[in-house]
Design a protein around this motif. Structure first.
Motif, PDB file in Angstrom:
ATOM      1  N   ARG A   1       0.821  -1.221   0.000  1.00 57.32           N
ATOM      2  CA  ARG A   1       0.000   0.000   0.000  1.00 57.32           C
ATOM      3  C   ARG A   1       0.851   1.265   0.000  1.00 57.32           C
ATOM      4  O   ARG A   1       0.372   2.365   0.267  1.00 57.32           O
ATOM      5  N   LEU A   2       2.146   1.082  -0.294  1.00 52.40           N
ATOM      6  CA  LEU A   2       3.072   2.190  -0.588  1.00 52.40           C
ATOM      7  C   LEU A   2       3.320   3.137   0.581  1.00 52.40           C
ATOM      8  O   LEU A   2       3.594   4.326   0.389  1.00 52.40           O
ATOM      9  N   GLY A   3       3.274   2.607   1.800  1.00 54.82           N
ATOM     10  CA  GLY A   3       3.550   3.443   2.952  1.00 54.82           C
ATOM     11  C   GLY A   3       4.938   4.052   2.934  1.00 54.82           C
ATOM     12  O   GLY A   3       5.153   5.148   3.475  1.00 54.82           O
ATOM     13  N   PHE A   4       5.896   3.379   2.303  1.00 54.63           N
ATOM     14  CA  PHE A   4       7.262   3.900   2.254  1.00 54.63           C
ATOM     15  C   PHE A   4       7.332   5.235   1.515  1.00 54.63           C
ATOM     16  O   PHE A   4       8.247   6.029   1.750  1.00 54.63           O
ATOM     17  N   LEU A   5       6.345   5.501   0.646  1.00 58.54           N
ATOM     18  CA  LEU A   5       6.332   6.786  -0.070  1.00 58.54           C
ATOM     19  C   LEU A   5       5.910   7.943   0.835  1.00 58.54           C
ATOM     20  O   LEU A   5       6.084   9.109   0.473  1.00 58.54           O
ATOM     21  N   ASP A   6       5.359   7.631   2.001  1.00 61.20           N
ATOM     22  CA  ASP A   6       5.011   8.669   2.978  1.00 61.20           C
ATOM     23  C   ASP A   6       6.152   8.969   3.937  1.00 61.20           C
ATOM     24  O   ASP A   6       5.972   9.732   4.896  1.00 61.20           O
ATOM     25  N   GLY A   7       7.320   8.366   3.718  1.00 62.55           N
ATOM     26  CA  GLY A   7       8.480   8.645   4.554  1.00 62.55           C
ATOM     27  C   GLY A   7       8.288   8.175   5.984  1.00 62.55           C
ATOM     28  O   GLY A   7       7.713   7.118   6.238  1.00 62.55           O
ATOM     29  N   THR A   8       8.792   8.987   6.932  1.00 61.75           N
ATOM     30  CA  THR A   8       8.674   8.610   8.342  1.00 61.75           C
ATOM     31  C   THR A   8       7.221   8.568   8.796  1.00 61.75           C
ATOM     32  O   THR A   8       6.877   7.802   9.705  1.00 61.75           O
ATOM     33  N   LYS A   9       6.372   9.384   8.170  1.00 62.65           N
ATOM     34  CA  LYS A   9       4.939   9.343   8.512  1.00 62.65           C
ATOM     35  C   LYS A   9       4.371   7.971   8.193  1.00 62.65           C
ATOM     36  O   LYS A   9       3.545   7.428   8.937  1.00 62.65           O
ATOM     37  N   GLY A  10       4.783   7.403   7.061  1.00 61.22           N
ATOM     38  CA  GLY A  10       4.304   6.082   6.667  1.00 61.22           C
ATOM     39  C   GLY A  10       4.743   4.999   7.636  1.00 61.22           C
ATOM     40  O   GLY A  10       3.960   4.115   7.986  1.00 61.22           O
ATOM     41  N   ILE A  11       5.998   5.066   8.069  1.00 64.70           N
ATOM     42  CA  ILE A  11       6.484   4.094   9.055  1.00 64.70           C
ATOM     43  C   ILE A  11       5.653   4.176  10.329  1.00 64.70           C
ATOM     44  O   ILE A  11       5.228   3.165  10.894  1.00 64.70           O
ATOM     45  N   THR A  12       5.388   5.396  10.781  1.00 62.24           N
ATOM     46  CA  THR A  12       4.643   5.604  12.028  1.00 62.24           C
ATOM     47  C   THR A  12       3.244   5.034  11.939  1.00 62.24           C
ATOM     48  O   THR A  12       2.799   4.277  12.819  1.00 62.24           O
ATOM     49  N   ILE A  13       2.514   5.385  10.880  1.00 62.64           N
ATOM     50  CA  ILE A  13       1.130   4.935  10.736  1.00 62.64           C
ATOM     51  C   ILE A  13       1.054   3.429  10.547  1.00 62.64           C
ATOM     52  O   ILE A  13       0.212   2.749  11.158  1.00 62.64           O
ATOM     53  N   CYS A  14       1.920   2.881   9.721  1.00 58.58           N
ATOM     54  CA  CYS A  14       1.897   1.438   9.483  1.00 58.58           C
ATOM     55  C   CYS A  14       2.231   0.674  10.766  1.00 58.58           C
ATOM     56  O   CYS A  14       1.635  -0.373  11.047  1.00 58.58           O
ATOM     57  N   TYR A  15       3.170   1.209  11.542  1.00 63.63           N
ATOM     58  CA  TYR A  15       3.504   0.566  12.821  1.00 63.63           C
ATOM     59  C   TYR A  15       2.316   0.609  13.775  1.00 63.63           C
ATOM     60  O   TYR A  15       1.977  -0.405  14.411  1.00 63.63           O
TER      61      TYR A  15
END
Length: 257
Positions: free
Chosen positions: A222-236
């Motif tokens: 779902r391409l969370g890595f494209l959201d940078g650190t925000k993506g890591i935070t939300i996915c975690y």
């Protein structure tokens, strides 16, 4: 339009400790014919703020789960057309106009899905699974009801046709790590109790594999890595909620043995 044909709209809000958002939201939905706030006995100033709005009906009800709270709110509404909105959501002017015009259409649609824009500290989150997030929020209560087998992530049962509105709700869900983590924890606990209520018996391995799968799916597929650190935070944090679901499930069931 003949006033006899005019459709009226009830806006429903369920709250608990929403003093940060509730005033601006109530000011923003003054186009509604009826506004009802069902509050779960907030311990902050939410209820006091609501009481300053003469056009808003405040009803206090103890919280059991999200589904029963929403169905209770529906039962209090005078009008058939319902718009549910959360305190941390906002309607754009375009969406307001679309909602008003939609409920006056003479068609057979009973419920409308609305896409949401997820805001991460006032900045748009573009991926991480949220790019296709949509939810039933506008519907005719004569043909719709929330299914009672869910305690969170409510499911609307629609007897009739559905459609999707063009404009989106802005969702200010994430303001801080700790606040969002607490929300995910509460969701996890409710989902655990929901599983127990349904008699589910998941394998203990899911305690680790399901959260890991959720993180990898949202971060990679779902391409969370494209959201940078925000993506890591939300996915975690979304994976954390899954972990809490199973951890709480096994804690409760083991204590009953």
């Amino acid at each position: 339009m003949n006033t006899i044909d005019k459709q009226k709209l009830s806006v429903l809000i369920i709250t608990f400790n929403e003093e940060r958002y509730i005033k601006s939201l109530l000011e923003d939905i003054d186009f509604a014919d009826e506004i009802i706030v069902v509050d779960s006995y907030s311990t902050d100033s939410t209820a006091e703020i609501v009481k300053t709005f003469a056009n808003v009906n405040l009803i206090e009800k103890s919280f059991v789960d999200y589904t029963s709270q929403r169905n209770f709110a529906i039962d209090q509404a005078r009008n058939n057309w319902i718009l549910f909105i959360d305190a941390d959501e906002r309607l754009t002017p375009e969406l307001k106009s679309e909602i008003i015009s939609t409920i006056h259409r003479k068609d057979n649609v009973s419920a409308y899905l609305i896409y949401r824009i997820f805001m991460f500290k006032n900045r748009k989150l573009r991926f991480s699974g949220w790019q296709t997030d949509k939810i039933f929020r506008l519907f005719n209560k004569t043909n719709c009801r929330y299914t009672e087998d869910r305690m969170v992530h409510e499911k609307l049962i629609v007897n009739g046709e559905t459609a999707v509105l063009k404009n989106k709700i802005i969702h200010f869900s994430y303001t801080s790590f700790q606040e969002y983590k607490l929300k995910m924890y509460k969701y996890g606990v409710l989902k655990a109790n929901e599983k127990i209520k349904k008699g589910r018996k998941p394998a203990r391995l899911l305690l680790y594999f399901h959260p890991l799968y959720t993180f990898l799916y949202q971060y990679l597929i779902r391409l969370g890595f494209l959201d940078g650190t925000k993506g890591i935070t939300i996915c975690y944090l979304n994976a954390y909620s899954i972990y809490i679901r199973y951890k709480e499930f096994f804690r409760i069931t083991s204590s009953r043995i």
